[in-house]
Design a protein around this motif. Structure first.
Motif, PDB file in Angstrom:
ATOM      1  N   ASN A 124       1.161   1.807  -4.835  1.00  0.00           N
ATOM      2  CA  ASN A 124       0.631   1.609  -3.490  1.00  0.00           C
ATOM      3  C   ASN A 124       0.918   0.150  -3.134  1.00  0.00           C
ATOM      4  O   ASN A 124       0.019  -0.688  -3.165  1.00  0.00           O
ATOM      5  CB  ASN A 124      -0.877   1.915  -3.491  1.00  0.00           C
ATOM      6  CG  ASN A 124      -1.531   1.727  -2.132  1.00  0.00           C
ATOM      7  OD1 ASN A 124      -0.855   1.648  -1.109  1.00  0.00           O
ATOM      8  ND2 ASN A 124      -2.847   1.623  -2.124  1.00  0.00           N
ATOM      9  N   LEU A 135       1.465   6.451   7.874  1.00  0.00           N
ATOM     10  CA  LEU A 135       1.780   6.306   6.462  1.00  0.00           C
ATOM     11  C   LEU A 135       2.676   7.449   6.016  1.00  0.00           C
ATOM     12  O   LEU A 135       2.806   8.458   6.720  1.00  0.00           O
ATOM     13  CB  LEU A 135       0.494   6.302   5.616  1.00  0.00           C
ATOM     14  CG  LEU A 135      -0.521   5.199   5.883  1.00  0.00           C
ATOM     15  CD1 LEU A 135      -1.768   5.426   5.037  1.00  0.00           C
ATOM     16  CD2 LEU A 135       0.069   3.828   5.609  1.00  0.00           C
ATOM     17  N   ILE A 170       2.820   5.484  -1.729  1.00  0.00           N
ATOM     18  CA  ILE A 170       2.307   5.603  -0.368  1.00  0.00           C
ATOM     19  C   ILE A 170       2.621   4.289   0.337  1.00  0.00           C
ATOM     20  O   ILE A 170       2.429   3.205  -0.235  1.00  0.00           O
ATOM     21  CB  ILE A 170       0.801   5.933  -0.356  1.00  0.00           C
ATOM     22  CG1 ILE A 170       0.330   6.228   1.081  1.00  0.00           C
ATOM     23  CG2 ILE A 170      -0.036   4.833  -1.004  1.00  0.00           C
ATOM     24  CD1 ILE A 170      -1.049   6.862   1.147  1.00  0.00           C
ATOM     25  N   ASP A 226      -6.255   5.302   0.817  1.00  0.00           N
ATOM     26  CA  ASP A 226      -4.834   5.363   0.454  1.00  0.00           C
ATOM     27  C   ASP A 226      -4.612   5.677  -1.025  1.00  0.00           C
ATOM     28  O   ASP A 226      -3.838   6.585  -1.352  1.00  0.00           O
ATOM     29  CB  ASP A 226      -4.121   4.063   0.829  1.00  0.00           C
ATOM     30  CG  ASP A 226      -4.112   3.801   2.321  1.00  0.00           C
ATOM     31  OD1 ASP A 226      -4.545   4.693   3.085  1.00  0.00           O
ATOM     32  OD2 ASP A 226      -3.692   2.706   2.728  1.00  0.00           O
TER      33      ASP A 226
END
Length: 247
Positions: A115, A197, A162, A33
């Motif tokens: 994130n 995602l 994200i 990620d």
């Protein structure tokens, strides 16, 4: 800063060995990620970048490996992780994003990365490991992450996040009135599979309408058929060669 985790660490390679980071053997560990997030940022040499909730610094360091000459700063509220980010080579501060140190509050940034923890702990069970829970379970609302980013961004600077696709309504609501020109890129595991995602981008003082772009497909095929790597070639180039993510 000094980590209290001692020797219970691993030294892991990212971008085919271009980046190495120390991170806890147990607890929250960086995966793909933050690498995908870093690859989505069209930064240029000389720009300043702030990584909110930087963990051990993986996203910022991957971005710095692809774009030399950036001024990279990280904020992480867990002292052990902030200390590891500093050990890994990032200018890192141990602080909560809602209570920034003066050294960061007095600066502005061309890009802010985030994130955030994916899961709302008001609606699910907590992890037993403190580090894993802090990395996966959200206590600070998404809107607070976006508000902090907006305060630190320079004029026309970009926020890049994200997050889970299911949290897209929260991302858009958080950006409303704070950041403009919102864009999203769904990340789908395979062709025919729904996005799990999403990469979200918004711009300070941006005026463009919301845009949802074509999905980015991560793996070859329509289903998992064998063990081992099955990433599509363009995703392999991002994860192994440090390429930019084509958006």
């Amino acid at each position: 800063m000094t980590s209290t985790l001692g020797d219970d660490l691993t030294h892991d390679a990212f971008l085919g060995g271009r980046v190495h980071v120390w991170q806890p053997r147990a607890g929250y560990r960086a995966g793909v990620d933050p690498v995908l997030l870093a690859a989505s940022v069209p930064a240029r040499a000389g720009q300043a970048v702030l990584d909110l909730g930087c963990g051990v610094g993986t996203a910022a360091l991957c971005l710095g490996a692809r774009v030399p000459g950036l001024d990279l700063v990280g904020i992480e509220r867990q002292a052990d992780y902030a200390a590891l980010a500093a050990r890994n080579g990032l200018e890192a501060f141990c602080a909560d994003l809602t209570d920034m140190p003066e050294a960061v509050k007095t600066r502005s940034f061309d890009h802010v990365l985030a994130n955030p923890p994916f899961f709302d702990r008001g609606a699910g069970a907590s992890a037993t490991d403190v580090g894993r829970e802090a990395g996966r379970g959200a206590e600070t609302p998404v809107a607070a992450w976006i508000d902090t980013a907006a305060r630190r961004l320079a004029h026309k600077g970009y926020l890049h996040m994200i997050h889970r696709a299911a949290r897209l309504p929260d991302l858009l609501a958080g950006a409303a009135g704070r950041l403009g020109s919102p864009e999203t890129w769904p990340l789908c595991p395979r062709i025919g599979k729904p996005a799990e995602l999403v990469i979200f981008r918004a711009r300070k003082n941006g005026r463009a309408e919301f845009r949802q772009h074509f999905p980015i497909i991560l793996h070859e095929g329509t289903q998992h058929e064998r063990d081992g790597d099955s990433y599509r070639s363009e995703i392999q180039a991002v994860l192994r060669d440090g390429a930019a993510l084509t958006l």
